[in-house]
Write an enzyme that holds these catalytic residues in place. Structure first.
Site, PDB file in Angstrom:
ATOM      1  CB  CYS A   1      -1.570   3.114   8.765  1.00 22.40           C
ATOM      2  SG  CYS A   1      -2.045   2.028   7.416  1.00 22.40           S
TER       3      CYS A   1
ATOM      4  CB  CYS B   1      -0.765   0.090   1.138  1.00 22.07           C
ATOM      5  SG  CYS B   1      -2.076   1.238   1.084  1.00 22.07           S
ATOM      6  CB  CYS B   2       3.967   2.320   2.004  1.00 17.29           C
ATOM      7  SG  CYS B   2       3.367   2.777   3.754  1.00 17.29           S
TER       8      CYS B   2
ATOM      9  CB  CYS C   1      -2.601   6.887   5.734  1.00 22.55           C
ATOM     10  SG  CYS C   1      -1.680   7.328   4.367  1.00 22.55           S
TER      11      CYS C   1
ATOM     12  CB  CYS D   1       5.965   5.006   4.340  1.00 22.06           C
ATOM     13  SG  CYS D   1       7.101   6.307   4.210  1.00 22.06           S
TER      14      CYS D   1
END
Length: 240
Positions: free
Chosen positions: A213, A127-128, A210, A236
């Site tokens: 998270c 995702c990062c 985010c 990240c």
């Protein structure tokens, strides 16, 4: 995590960077920032997550009358807290700038359609990479250097951060004016100067990423314990 490197010549040689890092090691953040803005004027970007560190750097550039020399940008993942977006608007108005929103190739909904819902809860590294690392790599291609607000005391991985580094991951000179500063030094500057900051800092969020998270931390917890809670992940990928 994505370990790809950008193969392009740095604007300064490795030897020049090492020499500068040694010569500026004891310099004040304002002096390090001034050097970067003079050396790379028009070809330098300042990464802003709208945490206290990054806005302090914007304030230093503004105080020196050098905001026009740097492009201020942020990674608009589409997953930030409402308070973070509100801080973005406050900073833009306060300093008279228009931070560039650097966005991923996929919207959050498009990412869910391709990789499944809530990717951050299953594979936060991917995702990062999709929402931060790859967009940053694309954006930084137009610059020779970038400026960050990372500090050595934030994480063990950042403990050896130099004030000036060769960033092979993105193919740029990386400037970290606040590397030597402690949290107390940072907040002394922010409060003394009246720097606008994210109100989440006052609600138990010393480190803000985010929304899915990031959680608040207790008084006895590590300041970054609220990032990716439940995972061994601590970065990240932007500063690996």
């Amino acid at each position: 995590m994505d370990d790809a490197r950008t193969e392009r010549p740095l604007a300064l040689s490795e030897q020049e960077i090492a020499t500068l890092a040694r010569s500026l090691e004891e310099a004040a953040p304002q002096a390090i920032l001034a050097w970067a803005l003079d050396r790379f004027a028009g070809r330098v970007a300042l990464a802003c997550s709208f945490q206290a560190e990054d806005v302090a750097l914007i304030d230093m550039a503004a105080a020196a009358g050098r905001l026009t020399a740097v492009t201020v940008f942020y990674l608009d993942t589409g997953l930030h807290f409402p308070e973070t977006y509100a801080t973005c608007r406050r900073v833009a108005e306060y300093y008279g700038i228009e931070p560039v929103a650097v966005k991923p190739a996929l919207t959050v909904d498009e990412q869910a359609a391709r990789y499944g819902p809530d990717l951050w809860a299953r594979d936060p590294d991917l995702c990062c990479r999709l929402r931060k690392v790859e967009p940053l790599r694309r954006f930084l291609r137009g610059f020779d250097a970038w400026i960050t607000g990372i500090r050595r005391e934030q994480t063990p991985q950042r403990a050896r951060t130099a004030v000036i580094e060769a960033d092979r991951r993105f193919g740029l000179v990386k400037v970290n004016p606040l590397a030597r500063w402690t949290r107390n030094q940072l907040w002394d500057y922010v409060l003394r100067r009246g720097v606008p900051y994210n109100p989440l800092h006052d609600r138990g969020y010393p480190s803000i990423g985010c929304a899915p998270c990031t959680r608040p931390v207790g008084p006895d917890e590590d300041p970054r314990a609220g990032r990716w809670a439940g995972f061994t992940k601590t970065e990240c990928g932007l500063h690996a």
